[in-house]
Design a protein around this motif. Structure first.
Motif, PDB file in Angstrom:
ATOM      1  N   ALA A  10       0.802  -1.215   0.000  1.00  0.00           N
ATOM      2  CA  ALA A  10       0.000   0.000   0.000  1.00  0.00           C
ATOM      3  C   ALA A  10       0.838   1.270   0.000  1.00  0.00           C
ATOM      4  N   GLN A  11       2.019   1.263   0.654  1.00  0.00           N
ATOM      5  CA  GLN A  11       2.722   2.533   0.797  1.00  0.00           C
ATOM      6  C   GLN A  11       4.232   2.468   0.683  1.00  0.00           C
ATOM      7  N   THR A  12       4.873   1.438   1.148  1.00  0.00           N
ATOM      8  CA  THR A  12       6.311   1.519   1.367  1.00  0.00           C
ATOM      9  C   THR A  12       7.170   0.848   0.305  1.00  0.00           C
ATOM     10  N   PHE A  13       6.725  -0.230  -0.295  1.00  0.00           N
ATOM     11  CA  PHE A  13       7.623  -1.078  -1.071  1.00  0.00           C
ATOM     12  C   PHE A  13       7.446  -0.959  -2.579  1.00  0.00           C
ATOM     13  N   VAL A  14       8.552  -1.276  -3.289  1.00  0.00           N
ATOM     14  CA  VAL A  14       8.543  -1.491  -4.726  1.00  0.00           C
ATOM     15  C   VAL A  14       9.236  -2.828  -4.979  1.00  0.00           C
ATOM     16  N   ASP A  15       8.855  -3.500  -6.030  1.00  0.00           N
ATOM     17  CA  ASP A  15       9.553  -4.708  -6.455  1.00  0.00           C
ATOM     18  C   ASP A  15      10.442  -4.328  -7.622  1.00  0.00           C
ATOM     19  N   VAL A  16      11.735  -4.631  -7.499  1.00  0.00           N
ATOM     20  CA  VAL A  16      12.712  -4.295  -8.527  1.00  0.00           C
ATOM     21  C   VAL A  16      13.439  -5.580  -8.891  1.00  0.00           C
ATOM     22  N   ALA A  29      12.352  -1.246   0.137  1.00  0.00           N
ATOM     23  CA  ALA A  29      11.612  -0.189   0.833  1.00  0.00           C
ATOM     24  C   ALA A  29      12.042   1.159   0.287  1.00  0.00           C
ATOM     25  N   VAL A  30      11.075   2.039   0.076  1.00  0.00           N
ATOM     26  CA  VAL A  30      11.356   3.401  -0.379  1.00  0.00           C
ATOM     27  C   VAL A  30      11.008   4.335   0.770  1.00  0.00           C
ATOM     28  N   MET A  31      11.981   5.100   1.202  1.00  0.00           N
ATOM     29  CA  MET A  31      11.781   6.034   2.312  1.00  0.00           C
ATOM     30  C   MET A  31      11.865   7.458   1.782  1.00  0.00           C
ATOM     31  N   SER A  32      11.000   8.306   2.255  1.00  0.00           N
ATOM     32  CA  SER A  32      11.089   9.710   1.855  1.00  0.00           C
ATOM     33  C   SER A  32      11.868  10.455   2.927  1.00  0.00           C
TER      34      SER A  32
END
Length: 52
Positions: free
Chosen positions: A31-37, A43-46
């Protein structure tokens, strides 16, 4: 000024876009934090915003 949530979501989309441009598989995950690469979850942190 965008909210913290909007900034974070934009960052996730930027990560996916850059990864696709480099020729790798990528997608939003969760929903908010992850991307699959390339089949791995990241995890993507701002960054914290300076008060202003």
């Amino acid at each position: 000024m965008p909210t913290h949530q909007q900034t974070h979501q934009a960052g996730r989309h930027l990560v996916v876009g850059q990864t696709l441009l480099r020729g790798h598989r990528a997608s939003l995950s969760g929903a908010q934090t992850f991307v699959d690469v390339g089949g791995r979850r990241a995890a993507v942190m701002s960054p914290a915003r300076a008060p202003g």
